[in-house]
Enzyme design. Structure first.
Site, short mmCIF file in Angstrom:
data_model
loop_
_atom_site.label_atom_id
_atom_site.label_comp_id
_atom_site.label_asym_id
_atom_site.label_seq_id
_atom_site.Cartn_x
_atom_site.Cartn_y
_atom_site.Cartn_z
N ASP A 86 0.83 -1.20 0.00
CA ASP A 86 0.00 0.00 0.00
C ASP A 86 0.87 1.26 0.00
O ASP A 86 1.89 1.30 0.68
CB ASP A 86 -0.88 -0.02 1.26
CG ASP A 86 -2.14 0.79 1.06
OD1 ASP A 86 -2.43 1.15 -0.09
OD2 ASP A 86 -2.80 1.09 2.06
N ASN B 148 -10.51 -3.33 -6.39
CA ASN B 148 -9.70 -2.39 -7.19
C ASN B 148 -10.21 -2.24 -8.63
O ASN B 148 -9.83 -1.29 -9.32
CB ASN B 148 -8.22 -2.80 -7.22
CG ASN B 148 -7.48 -2.54 -5.92
OD1 ASN B 148 -6.52 -3.24 -5.59
ND2 ASN B 148 -7.90 -1.55 -5.16
C1 FPP Z 1 -1.53 -0.19 -3.77
O1 FPP Z 1 -1.13 1.16 -3.74
C2 FPP Z 1 -0.84 -0.92 -4.84
C3 FPP Z 1 -1.45 -1.39 -5.98
C4 FPP Z 1 -2.90 -1.24 -6.22
C5 FPP Z 1 -0.69 -2.08 -7.04
C6 FPP Z 1 0.60 -2.73 -6.61
C7 FPP Z 1 1.23 -3.43 -7.73
C8 FPP Z 1 2.55 -3.50 -7.97
C9 FPP Z 1 3.56 -2.85 -7.08
C10 FPP Z 1 3.07 -4.31 -9.12
C11 FPP Z 1 3.61 -5.62 -8.59
C12 FPP Z 1 3.53 -6.66 -9.62
C13 FPP Z 1 3.96 -7.93 -9.44
C14 FPP Z 1 3.75 -8.91 -10.51
C15 FPP Z 1 4.66 -8.36 -8.22
P1 FPP Z 1 -2.24 2.29 -3.88
O2 FPP Z 1 -2.40 2.65 -5.33
O3 FPP Z 1 -3.49 1.85 -3.21
O4 FPP Z 1 -1.56 3.47 -3.12
P2 FPP Z 1 -2.32 4.63 -2.31
O5 FPP Z 1 -2.98 3.99 -1.13
O6 FPP Z 1 -1.21 5.54 -1.90
O7 FPP Z 1 -3.28 5.27 -3.25
#
Ligand code: FPP
Length: 224
Positions: A2, A50
């Site tokens: 996150d 999501n």
């Molecule tokens: C949450 O941060 C993260 C995600 C929705 C995507 C995470 C995906 C990756 C890091 C790619 C990894 C891929 C592999 C195959 C391992 P958020 O967008 O909810 O952050 P926020 O809470 O700050 O908005």
């Protein structure tokens, strides 16, 4: 994982750049987890809720997952990491589904660590689908746990989660492995995921090793 979006905003980058940075962090943490002797590492990459995010972000994430899987497969193979996807597959773009199958087959013999990437994952949906499969029969916790694992194509026998580490300062489970986390230890870290390092993982594991896990027993029973 996150905090990618907030990390990006704080640095003046796009959310996509935040997810790219998140991928770099994930690569480091997977290698660190192998070195630390972790048996199974599950990265929560995309929850079923999501899908409600803006279409452009969802499309970019699906592309990133495919690129990441293609790019990381060889590294997983070299590190003895078996990579599988946890979650529904029927709603993924067919190109991604195909890549998932390829990478799972390629890394199937990895014996050092099992890396599960949760994509289109919802623990509540998994429990519901497992309960529907029962058709009214009553079963043991173990048998139900196997059903919960099976609905998401997970490995058997099913295992409980020992430790959940959530970055980004939020203190909730957000529909993550609810059945398997019945006795999980929880660790909440204020750092955003792109800033989470191998040292942070080591600290979380040291903290976990110091926890007194009782599984419902009285302290003196655990001591003996
Ligand atoms: C949450 O941060 C993260 C995600 C929705 C995507 C995470 C995906 C990756 C890091 C790619 C990894 C891929 C592999 C195959 C391992 P958020 O967008 O909810 O952050 P926020 O809470 O700050 O908005």
């Amino acid at each position: 994982m996150d905090g990618n979006g907030r990390w990006a905003t704080a640095h003046g980058y796009s959310r996509s750049a935040g997810h790219e940075a998140g991928l770099r962090a994930a690569r480091n943490i997977v290698e660190a987890a192998v070195r630390e002797g972790v048996g199974t590492l599950t990265l929560y990459a995309f929850s079923s809720d999501n899908w409600k995010r803006p279409g452009a972000e969802v499309t970019a994430l699906m592309r990133l997952f495919r690129r990441a899987l293609l790019g990381e497969a060889k590294r997983c193979l070299d590190n003895g990491v078996r990579l599988t996807i946890l979650g529904r597959r029927d709603r993924l773009p067919s190109s991604l589904r195909h890549t998932v199958e390829q990478v799972e087959a390629l890394t199937a013999s990895g014996a050092n660590m099992h890396l599960r990437v949760a994509v289109d994952y919802s623990a509540r949906d998994a429990v519901l689908r497992a309960a529907s499969a029962l058709r009214g029969d009553s079963v043991s916790r173990e048998a139900f746990g196997e059903l919960v694992a099976r609905v998401d194509n997970d490995r058997l026998p099913a295992r409980d989660v020992d430790l959940v580490v959530r970055t980004g300062g939020e203190q909730r489970l957000s529909d993550f492995l609810l059945w398997e986390c019945a006795y999980a230890e929880l660790k909440f870290v204020s750092k955003m995921w792109p800033d989470f390092t191998a040292d942070d993982l080591a600290e979380a594991l040291a903290d976990f090793r110091g926890r007194n896990r009782r599984f419902g027993l009285a302290p003196e029973q655990v001591a003996s």
